[in-house]
Design a protein around this motif. Structure first.
Motif, PDB file in Angstrom:
ATOM      1  N   GLY A  55       0.812  -1.195   0.000  1.00  0.00           N
ATOM      2  CA  GLY A  55       0.000   0.000   0.000  1.00  0.00           C
ATOM      3  C   GLY A  55       0.855   1.259   0.000  1.00  0.00           C
ATOM      4  N   PRO A  56       0.225   2.429   0.036  1.00  0.00           N
ATOM      5  CA  PRO A  56       0.978   3.689   0.004  1.00  0.00           C
ATOM      6  C   PRO A  56       1.799   3.891   1.271  1.00  0.00           C
ATOM      7  CG  PRO A  56      -1.364   4.089   0.372  1.00  0.00           C
ATOM      8  CD  PRO A  56      -1.232   2.644   0.068  1.00  0.00           C
ATOM      9  N   VAL A  57       2.974   4.491   1.092  1.00  0.00           N
ATOM     10  CA  VAL A  57       3.822   4.816   2.237  1.00  0.00           C
ATOM     11  C   VAL A  57       3.541   6.257   2.662  1.00  0.00           C
ATOM     12  CG1 VAL A  57       5.606   3.201   1.517  1.00  0.00           C
ATOM     13  CG2 VAL A  57       5.725   5.569   0.751  1.00  0.00           C
ATOM     14  N   GLN A  58       3.894   6.552   3.884  1.00  0.00           N
ATOM     15  CA  GLN A  58       3.655   7.896   4.427  1.00  0.00           C
ATOM     16  C   GLN A  58       4.440   8.947   3.637  1.00  0.00           C
ATOM     17  OE1 GLN A  58       1.467   8.308   6.734  1.00  0.00           O
ATOM     18  NE2 GLN A  58       1.731  10.429   7.413  1.00  0.00           N
ATOM     19  N   ASN A  59       3.769  10.048   3.304  1.00  0.00           N
ATOM     20  CA  ASN A  59       4.376  11.206   2.646  1.00  0.00           C
ATOM     21  C   ASN A  59       4.938  10.875   1.264  1.00  0.00           C
ATOM     22  OD1 ASN A  59       3.809  12.879   4.899  1.00  0.00           O
ATOM     23  ND2 ASN A  59       5.675  12.124   5.920  1.00  0.00           N
ATOM     24  N   THR A  61       5.299  10.947  -2.729  1.00  0.00           N
ATOM     25  CA  THR A  61       5.092  12.001  -3.723  1.00  0.00           C
ATOM     26  C   THR A  61       3.949  11.596  -4.653  1.00  0.00           C
ATOM     27  OG1 THR A  61       6.602  11.025  -5.332  1.00  0.00           O
ATOM     28  CG2 THR A  61       7.555  12.510  -3.660  1.00  0.00           C
ATOM     29  N   PRO A  62       3.377  12.563  -5.401  1.00  0.00           N
ATOM     30  CA  PRO A  62       2.319  12.189  -6.356  1.00  0.00           C
ATOM     31  C   PRO A  62       2.753  11.104  -7.337  1.00  0.00           C
ATOM     32  CG  PRO A  62       2.341  14.564  -6.042  1.00  0.00           C
ATOM     33  CD  PRO A  62       3.540  14.032  -5.308  1.00  0.00           C
ATOM     34  N   GLN A  63       3.997  11.194  -7.865  1.00  0.00           N
ATOM     35  CA  GLN A  63       4.428  10.166  -8.807  1.00  0.00           C
ATOM     36  C   GLN A  63       4.524   8.802  -8.128  1.00  0.00           C
ATOM     37  OE1 GLN A  63       7.643  11.144 -11.399  1.00  0.00           O
ATOM     38  NE2 GLN A  63       8.123   9.016 -11.895  1.00  0.00           N
ATOM     39  N   GLN A  64       5.009   8.777  -6.892  1.00  0.00           N
ATOM     40  CA  GLN A  64       5.076   7.501  -6.176  1.00  0.00           C
ATOM     41  C   GLN A  64       3.693   6.914  -5.941  1.00  0.00           C
ATOM     42  OE1 GLN A  64       7.339   8.905  -2.795  1.00  0.00           O
ATOM     43  NE2 GLN A  64       9.257   7.985  -3.557  1.00  0.00           N
ATOM     44  N   ILE A  65       2.708   7.776  -5.723  1.00  0.00           N
ATOM     45  CA  ILE A  65       1.347   7.292  -5.529  1.00  0.00           C
ATOM     46  C   ILE A  65       0.820   6.653  -6.815  1.00  0.00           C
ATOM     47  CG2 ILE A  65      -1.045   8.024  -5.150  1.00  0.00           C
ATOM     48  CD1 ILE A  65       0.546   7.820  -2.590  1.00  0.00           C
ATOM     49  N   GLN A 112       4.417  10.290 -17.551  1.00  0.00           N
ATOM     50  CA  GLN A 112       4.881  11.669 -17.625  1.00  0.00           C
ATOM     51  C   GLN A 112       4.015  12.559 -16.740  1.00  0.00           C
ATOM     52  OE1 GLN A 112       4.614  12.332 -21.919  1.00  0.00           O
ATOM     53  NE2 GLN A 112       6.851  12.285 -22.038  1.00  0.00           N
ATOM     54  N   GLN A 113       4.696  13.480 -16.055  1.00  0.00           N
ATOM     55  CA  GLN A 113       3.980  14.460 -15.253  1.00  0.00           C
ATOM     56  C   GLN A 113       3.630  15.644 -16.145  1.00  0.00           C
ATOM     57  OE1 GLN A 113       5.943  15.454 -11.613  1.00  0.00           O
ATOM     58  NE2 GLN A 113       4.247  16.737 -10.858  1.00  0.00           N
ATOM     59  N   THR A 114       2.347  15.998 -16.205  1.00  0.00           N
ATOM     60  CA  THR A 114       1.886  17.087 -17.072  1.00  0.00           C
ATOM     61  C   THR A 114       1.422  18.302 -16.284  1.00  0.00           C
ATOM     62  OG1 THR A 114      -0.326  16.098 -17.119  1.00  0.00           O
ATOM     63  CG2 THR A 114       1.210  15.489 -18.891  1.00  0.00           C
ATOM     64  N   GLY A 115       1.468  18.219 -14.960  1.00  0.00           N
ATOM     65  CA  GLY A 115       1.086  19.318 -14.091  1.00  0.00           C
ATOM     66  C   GLY A 115       1.536  19.002 -12.682  1.00  0.00           C
ATOM     67  N   ASP A 116       1.238  19.903 -11.747  1.00  0.00           N
ATOM     68  CA  ASP A 116       1.672  19.662 -10.372  1.00  0.00           C
ATOM     69  C   ASP A 116       1.126  18.346  -9.830  1.00  0.00           C
ATOM     70  OD1 ASP A 116       3.047  22.011 -10.405  1.00  0.00           O
ATOM     71  OD2 ASP A 116       1.484  23.180  -9.393  1.00  0.00           O
ATOM     72  N   GLY A 156      -2.740  15.723   4.560  1.00  0.00           N
ATOM     73  CA  GLY A 156      -1.501  16.066   3.888  1.00  0.00           C
ATOM     74  C   GLY A 156      -1.003  15.013   2.911  1.00  0.00           C
ATOM     75  N   GLN A 157      -1.702  13.874   2.790  1.00  0.00           N
ATOM     76  CA  GLN A 157      -1.253  12.799   1.913  1.00  0.00           C
ATOM     77  C   GLN A 157      -1.870  12.963   0.517  1.00  0.00           C
ATOM     78  OE1 GLN A 157       1.111  10.515   3.146  1.00  0.00           O
ATOM     79  NE2 GLN A 157       0.975  12.096   4.746  1.00  0.00           N
ATOM     80  N   TRP A 158      -1.060  12.661  -0.506  1.00  0.00           N
ATOM     81  CA  TRP A 158      -1.541  12.729  -1.880  1.00  0.00           C
ATOM     82  C   TRP A 158      -2.317  11.451  -2.212  1.00  0.00           C
ATOM     83  CZ3 TRP A 158      -1.366  16.931  -4.904  1.00  0.00           C
ATOM     84  CH2 TRP A 158      -0.465  17.942  -4.581  1.00  0.00           C
ATOM     85  N   ARG A 159      -3.462  11.642  -2.885  1.00  0.00           N
ATOM     86  CA  ARG A 159      -4.262  10.499  -3.320  1.00  0.00           C
ATOM     87  C   ARG A 159      -4.838  10.793  -4.709  1.00  0.00           C
ATOM     88  NH1 ARG A 159      -1.687   8.560   0.041  1.00  0.00           N
ATOM     89  NH2 ARG A 159      -2.345   7.328   1.863  1.00  0.00           N
ATOM     90  N   ILE A 160      -5.168   9.735  -5.424  1.00  0.00           N
ATOM     91  CA  ILE A 160      -5.671   9.847  -6.802  1.00  0.00           C
ATOM     92  C   ILE A 160      -7.155  10.201  -6.781  1.00  0.00           C
ATOM     93  CG2 ILE A 160      -6.095   8.551  -8.941  1.00  0.00           C
ATOM     94  CD1 ILE A 160      -3.590   6.875  -8.205  1.00  0.00           C
ATOM     95  N   THR A 161      -7.515  11.221  -7.545  1.00  0.00           N
ATOM     96  CA  THR A 161      -8.918  11.632  -7.653  1.00  0.00           C
ATOM     97  C   THR A 161      -9.504  11.322  -9.031  1.00  0.00           C
ATOM     98  OG1 THR A 161      -8.237  13.858  -8.319  1.00  0.00           O
ATOM     99  CG2 THR A 161      -8.608  13.473  -5.963  1.00  0.00           C
TER     100      THR A 161
END
Length: 563
Positions: A55-59, A61-65, A112-116, A156-161
Motif C-alpha cells: 500500500g501507500p507509504v507515508q508522505n 510524492t504524487p508520482q510515487q502514488i 509523464q507528469q503534465t502538471g503539479d 496532507g497525503q496525496w491520493r488519486i482523484t
C-alpha cells in the motif's frame, strides 16, 4: 508460480472477496520498476493464488502514488483493496477495476507528469480484455494515453482523484495474475462441447467461471452458433463457489428443481468441463438450503484427431505408419483416382473435400463416387463440417462463401468476411460451430472468426457479423488448420523465412520456425505436421522438426475420428 489454498484467506472470503470478484473479469496489473508485492505461498492443492501488493507509504510524492497504484493492480483480492488505498475516499466508489484490462508489451510504457498533480501513462497495447473476460487483440492504432489526477487530502497525503476505469498490465504480468479458462457450450445438436476462452484472475477462477457460464452468455461472435442448458430461474443463487476436496459446490436458484434430467445432465457437463480448465476435479450442483441435485455428465463427441498423419503419395492414400501408409477403406482407392492438391477428410472417414489440379472443389466418397461442386476460378482449399457441408470460397471474392450439402445443393452463406479484400484460407471447426479465415484486411493480414448460424434442420444460413478479429499476422499465410477445439495453426512467411503461428482463439500466439518452404500444416496441438515444397513430411517434436517420410503430394486435414 506459487499457489494458495482458498482457506488461507477464508476470513476475507467470508467478508465478500468472491462476491466482488464475480464482476472482476479484469485485473489491475502493473509494470515498471515498482515492486508489485509478495506472492502468497500455498500448500499445493488449490488453483487459487494471489499477490499481496504494498500500500501507500507515508508522505509519498504524487508520482510515487501513481506508480504504487499501478503496481497494486497485481492484487485482485477484495476488489483490488490495496489499489483502492491509493485513491481519495471520494473516488473509491467510482473507480471500476472490473471494467477491463489493457495489456501492453513489456517495457512499452511511459509515465509523464503534465502538471503539479497530473500524470499521463502512455502504453503500446497488445490486447484488451473486457468485463466478461473476453480478449481482443489490439489494432494497429498505436499508443494510448491514460490520465491520472491527484489531490492532497486533509491529512496532507496525496491520493488519486481521477484514474481510468479498468487496469493496465504488461503482458508477462497479465499472464501471471490472470489465466485463460474455457466456458464450455454445446453445439446446437448437443453433440460437441465448444470452448469460449475467457481471462479471469487466477485467484477467483472457480467463481468467475461459474458466474460467466451460468449467469453470462457466449461471446458475441458465438451467439446463435452455440447452445447452453442454463436458463432463467436456474441461475446462481450464491455468488461464491466453495470447494471440498477439490470438488466445487455451485448453488443454483430454486427453479433448477423443476428442470428435466436431460437438461440437468447437460448443465452438469458444461459446469464440470468448464471448471476442469481451472484444475477442479468435480462439481456438485446444489439447491438453496444445501440439497444436491442429481445429475451426471453426458457423453460428448471428441474433436481429437488420430496421432498419425494422413497423406497422399503417387501410389497411396492413408495414415503414415513408419515408412508405410495404411489405407482408409474405400476412401483411399477413390482419392487415388483424383488429382488432388488439397484434401480434408470428415470425422467418419467416409467423405473428403477435395480441390484438384484444375482448381475444382469436389466431394469424394468412400463408395468411389465423386461430386463436382464448385468450378469458380481461384478457389481456396475447401473444408467439410460434421453435417457433411463442404465450404468453398474464391480467394478474390471473400463474401462469396457457399456451403454445399451432401446432395450437392449449394447454400449461399450470408454475412461472410465483409470488409476483407482477399481470403487466403478458410476452415470450419471440427464441431461445426465456427468458421475461421486468413484475410487481407487493408494493408495487413489477419485471422478472423465467425460463428456459424444454422436453421432448425442444421442447414447453415450465415455467419455472425461483424467477425471477431482473432489475430494480426506478421506476414502473409500459406496454410491454416485447426489443431484442437481452441487452437489454430497458421504457416506464415515464404521460402526459408517461415513460421508456424500457434494461436489460441481468445488468447495469444506463439511462433516457431518451420523446416522451410512449407506448403501445408495439419495435426493435433503440440504435435503438428508440416509438408514442404519438396514433398517431405515433418513432425513437431518439441522445439524441433523431425522428418518422417518423403514423396508426399498432399498432407490431408482430419476433421476428427470415428466414434
Amino acid at each position: 508460480m506459487n499457489r494458495i489454498r482458498a482457506r488461507i484467506l477464508s476470513v476475507a472470503l467470508l467478508a465478500g472477496i468472491l462476491t466482488a470478484a464475480l464482476a472482476a473479469c479484469a485485473g489491475l496489473p502493473t509494470s515498471g520498476p515498482v515492486n508489485p508485492g509478495v506472492r502468497i505461498v500455498d500448500s499445493g492443492d488449490s488453483g487459487d493464488f494471489a499477490f499481496i501488493p504494498k500500500g501507500p507509504v507515508q508522505n509519498a510524492t504524487p508520482q510515487q502514488i501513481v506508480e504504487g497504484f499501478i503496481a497494486a493492480g497485481t492484487g485482485p483480492i477484495n476488489n483490488w483493496e490495496t489499489a483502492q488505498q491509493f485513491l481519495a475516499p471520494s473516488f473509491r466508489a467510482s473507480w471500476k477495476p472490473q471494467a477491463g484490462v489493457t495489456v501492453y508489451a513489456a517495457g512499452q510504457r511511459t509515465l509523464q507528469q503534465t502538471g503539479d498533480a497530473d500524470f499521463v501513462l502512455t502504453v503500446s497495447p497488445v490486447a484488451t480484455v473486457d468485463a466478461t473476460g473476453e480478449l481482443t487483440p489490439a489494432s494497429d492504432g498505436g499508443d494510448i494515453t491514460l490520465p491520472f489526477k491527484l489531490a492532497q487530502q486533509t491529512d496532507g497525503q496525496w491520493r488519486i482523484t481521477q484514474a481510468p476505469a479498468g487496469i493496465v498490465l504488461d503482458q508477462a504480468r497479465f499472464e501471471t495474475v490472470f489465466d485463460a479458462y474455457s466456458l464450455m457450450y454445446f453445439d446446437p445438436t448437443w453433440t460437441y462441447l465448444v470452448p469460449d476462452v475467457r481471462w479471469f484472475p487466477r485467484y477467483y477462477a472457480a467463481t468467475s467461471i461459474a458466474a460467466g457460464l451460468v449467469d453470462g452468455s457466449p461471446a458475441p461472435w458465438l451467439r446463435g452458433a452455440v447452445a447452453t442448458a442454463f436458463t432463467d430461474g436456474a441461475r446462481l443463487e450464491l455468488t461464491s463457489v466453495p470447494r471440498q476436496s477439490n470438488v466445487a459446490q455451485v448453488t443454483l436458484q430454486e427453479g433448477a428443481r423443476a428442470l428435466d434430467q436431460v437438461t440437468l445432465d447437460r448443465m452438469q457437463t458444461q459446469l464440470a468441463m468448464s471448471l476442469r480448465t481451472a484444475e477442479i476435479t468435480g462439481v456438485d450442483m446444489m439447491l438453496p438450503g444445501g440439497e444436491q441435485l442429481s445429475a451426471q455428465m453426458i457423453d460428448v463427441r471428441s474433436t481429437a484427431v488420430a496421432s498419425n498423419a494422413v497423406v497422399l503419395t503417387d501410389t497411396a492414400f492413408g495414415f503414415v505408419s513408419g515408412s508405410t501408409i495404411s489405407p482408409i477403406d474405400g476412401l483411399s482407392d477413390a482419392l487415388l483416382d483424383v488429382s488432388a492438391t488439397e484434401i480434408e477428410v470428415n470425422a467418419d472417414r467416409s467423405t473428403a473435400a477435395v480441390r484438384d489440379a484444375a482448381g475444382v472443389v469436389s466431394a469424394v466418397h468412400a463408395d468411389d463416387s465423386t461430386q463436382r461442386l464448385d468450378v469458380r476460378p481461384g478457389l481456396v482449399a475447401p473444408s467439410i463440417d460434421p453435417a457433411g457441408y463442404i465450404w468453398s470460397v474464391p480467394a478474390d471474392k471473400p463474401s462469396a462463401v457457399i456451403a454445399y450439402a451432401s446432395d450437392g445443393t449449394p447454400v449461399q452463406i450470408n454475412g461472410a468476411w465483409s470488409g476483407a479484400s482477399r481470403i487466403l484460407a478458410q476452415r470450419v471447426s471440427r464441431d461445426g460451430t465456427r468458421l475461421v479465415a486468413v484475410v487481407r484486411d487493408g494493408d495487413h493480414y489477419a485471422v478472423w472468426g465467425a460463428g456459424i448460424q444454422r436453421d432448425r434442420n442444421g442447414v447453415p444460413t450465415g455467419v455472425t457479423s461483424p467477425e471477431k478479429v482473432l489475430a494480426t499476422l506478421p506476414a502473409s499465410a500459406v496454410a491454416l488448420t485447426w489443431l484442437d477445439a481452441s487452437t489454430l495453426g497458421i504457416v506464415t512467411g515464404s521460402g526459408d523465412d517461415q513460421y508456424l503461428e500457434t494461436l489460441t482463439i481468445g488468447g495469444f500466439s506463439s511462433s516457431a520456425r518451420t523446416p522451410g518452404d512449407s506448403t501445408a500444416v495439419a495435426g493435433p496441438s503440440g504435435s503438428a505436421w508440416i509438408r514442404d515444397a519438396d514433398g517431405k513430411l515433418y513432425a513437431e517434436r518439441g522445439p524441433n522438426w523431425q522428418q518422417i517420410i518423403g514423396g508426399v503430394r498432399v498432407l490431408a486435414i482430419q476433421q476428427g475420428m470415428p466414434r
